[in-house]
Design an enzyme around this catalytic site. Structure first.
Site, PDB file in Angstrom:
ATOM      1  N   LYS A  78       8.436  13.909  -6.068  1.00  0.00           N
ATOM      2  CA  LYS A  78       8.007  14.762  -4.948  1.00  0.00           C
ATOM      3  C   LYS A  78       7.946  13.931  -3.673  1.00  0.00           C
ATOM      4  CE  LYS A  78       4.444  18.204  -3.780  1.00  0.00           C
ATOM      5  NZ  LYS A  78       3.198  18.859  -4.237  1.00  0.00           N
ATOM      6  N   SER A 153       3.078  23.694  -4.264  1.00  0.00           N
ATOM      7  CA  SER A 153       3.922  23.031  -3.293  1.00  0.00           C
ATOM      8  C   SER A 153       4.991  22.134  -3.945  1.00  0.00           C
ATOM      9  CB  SER A 153       3.055  22.159  -2.384  1.00  0.00           C
ATOM     10  OG  SER A 153       2.403  21.143  -3.133  1.00  0.00           O
ATOM     11  N   SER A 177      -0.590  23.162  -7.539  1.00  0.00           N
ATOM     12  CA  SER A 177       0.770  22.911  -7.046  1.00  0.00           C
ATOM     13  C   SER A 177       1.736  22.330  -8.067  1.00  0.00           C
ATOM     14  CB  SER A 177       0.716  21.984  -5.828  1.00  0.00           C
ATOM     15  OG  SER A 177       0.009  22.589  -4.793  1.00  0.00           O
TER      16      SER A 177
END
Length: 485
Positions: A78, A153, A177
């Site tokens: 990420k 996210s 997330s």
């Protein structure tokens, strides 16, 4: 079956037998990225040359007999975890050209285990969002239905794993997330106990809630990733010195003697009928496997959203103060005075959702309002934690939906941020309490969208979640569906 379609455990077995090399596996993933990522947007940055160099080194390690647990396995990271020499944008224009000078501890751990880092995964700006639609560099699309959100996210991480562009990804979970995009994309995602996995090198959004977690295509792969990334880190003051079990050893069939709690407050009005039916079916499966089903109550659940959206923006407003054009990030070079430079840098660098949360947090922490908002929210947070402690006195694990609905069309709630915030209503409380949570695929809707089942456990009981998730996975056998990309 093509190499990129294997799980981590299957790929490792093939490489151990000499049927596959890390270079061939990496080339397979890079070809897959070239084939589908233009539509899916799972990656912000792809490092093809670096990945092939790492793969060649992994093959050499395997020949020398020094292979780690992830030797030769292509993964993504990420884009808010520092990865040495690679761009780290956090999905924001304010960090568009930032190159990380060091590795986050979790990145260092997967490197040491032999993983091949393909690149950085798309994400909501500074991890703020439930759909990944706030990313400044393109929006990831749900691989099961491209006009639908992937979740946020860690949306890029989930899309990359689900579409077989990589074998696993490291995401972060501040209010769901990891679990929410895992559920909407039909893969496995785990948010470990706060303190179980190092946060050193993770760009802070809300420091008391953020936790790094893996996204994978199977529960066995998730256990393997947890074995690699867990453990005490002296570089992280919130890291906990707690023994780390061998998570893979808990993947055994049968749940005799296990008490599964069903929280009454998670099955109220507003829950989609198909989601409800899929979770109920999973509860029945656990019962068939020997678990005892008990109803429990978490009476302060109704306050989770309000508490979260006071604490998280308050911490965000403090953490993001450093991006001012002087200390870090984009600087407005058209400004003529110092004040104009500060205003211009932050107003042009941040997107609307980040600005909204900074304003909420700044207001909540301002003089005269601290006691009424942040302090009161912190007090209710303790009540939410106490609810979980009482529940885990009556059961070993909680089972519930991950989100109230399946994935929804992109842009559907663009003008209604409150509706987007409510999509996290069933995942926020685990972050407020610091307990582990996990999303495991539970089924598909009639429209072909995946639906996850959420498992939550007491602090440092990740192995219980993995055992329950493994039994669900074995019984449901959902991982064999092919994506039509």
């Amino acid at each position: 079956m093509k190499p990129y379609q294997l799980t981590i455990t299957e790929a490792c077995a093939a490489m151990n037998k000499g049927d596959l090399t890390a270079v061939a596996l990496t080339e397979s993933c890079l070809a897959r990225i070239a084939e589908v990522d233009q539509d899916l947007h799972a990656f912000v940055t792809v490092d093809s040359e670096g990945a092939l160099r790492q793969a060649a080194a992994a093959d050499a390690m395997r020949q020398e007999g020094s292979a780690g647990l992830l030797c030769g396995i292509p993964v993504s990271i990420k884009d808010l975890l520092a990865t040495k020499g690679q761009r780290m944008t956090c999905g924001s224009k304010i960090l568009e050209n930032y190159i990380a000078p060091y590795d986050a501890t979790v990145v260092e751990k997967v490197r040491n285990a032999g993983a091949v880092i393909l690149g950085k995964a798309t994400m909501d700006e500074f991890a703020m969002g439930s759909t990944s639609e706030t990313c400044a560099f393109g929006v990831p699309r749900n691989p099961w239905k491209k006009g639908y959100v992937a979740g946020g996210s860690s949306g890029g991480s989930a899309v990359g794993v689900a579409s077989c562009e990589c074998f696993a990804s490291l995401g972060s979970d501040t209010g769901g997330s990891v679990r929410q995009p895992a559920s909407l994309c039909g893969i496995v995602g785990m948010k470990p106990t706060y303190g179980r996995v190092s946060r050193y090198g993770l760009t802070a959004f809300a420091s008391s809630l953020d936790q790094v977690g893996p996204l994978c295509r199977s529960v066995a792969d998730c256990a393997l990733m947890m074995n690699v990334i867990s453990g005490y880190d002296p570089m992280d003051s919130t890291s906990v010195q707690q023994p780390v079990p061998d998570y893979s050893a808990y993947l055994v069939e049968g749940l005799k003697g296990l008490r599964v709690g069903v929280p009454r407050e998670y099955f109220t009005k507003g829950l989609n009928a198909e989601v409800h039916a899929i979770v109920q079916n999973s509860i029945a499966v656990l019962k068939d496997r020997g678990a005892e089903i008990v109803e429990v109550t978490l009476p302060h659940t109704e306050y989770c959203v309000a508490v979260y959206y006071l604490i998280a923006p308050s911490e965000a407003s403090s953490n993001l103060a450093r991006y001012d054009g002087v200390h870090y990030g984009f600087r407005d070079k058209q400004a003529e005075t110092l004040l104009e430079m500060y205003k211009g840098s932050r107003s042009k660098g941040f997107g609307p959702e980040v600005k909204r949360r900074i304003l909420i947090g700044t207001y909540a922490l301002s003089s005269g309002y601290y006691d009424a908002y942040y302090k009161k929210a912190s007090q209710v947070r303790t009540l939410i934690l106490n609810d979980f402690k009482k529940a885990f006195a009556a059961c070993d694990v909680l089972v519930s939906p991950v989100t109230p609905t399946p994935a929804w069309p992109m842009g559907e709630n663009a003008d209604d941020p409150l509706s987007v915030y409510l999509s996290d209503i069933l995942t926020l409380s685990a972050n407020l309490a610091g307990i582990p949570g996990m999303s495991v695929p539970g089924g598909f809707t009639e429209a072909g969208l995946p639906v996850g089942v959420q498992l939550q456990g007491a602090h440092f009981q990740e192995e219980v979640l993995l055992k329950v998730g493994f039994n669900l996975e074995q019984a449901l056998q959902l991982g064999k569906r092919d994506l039509d990309l």
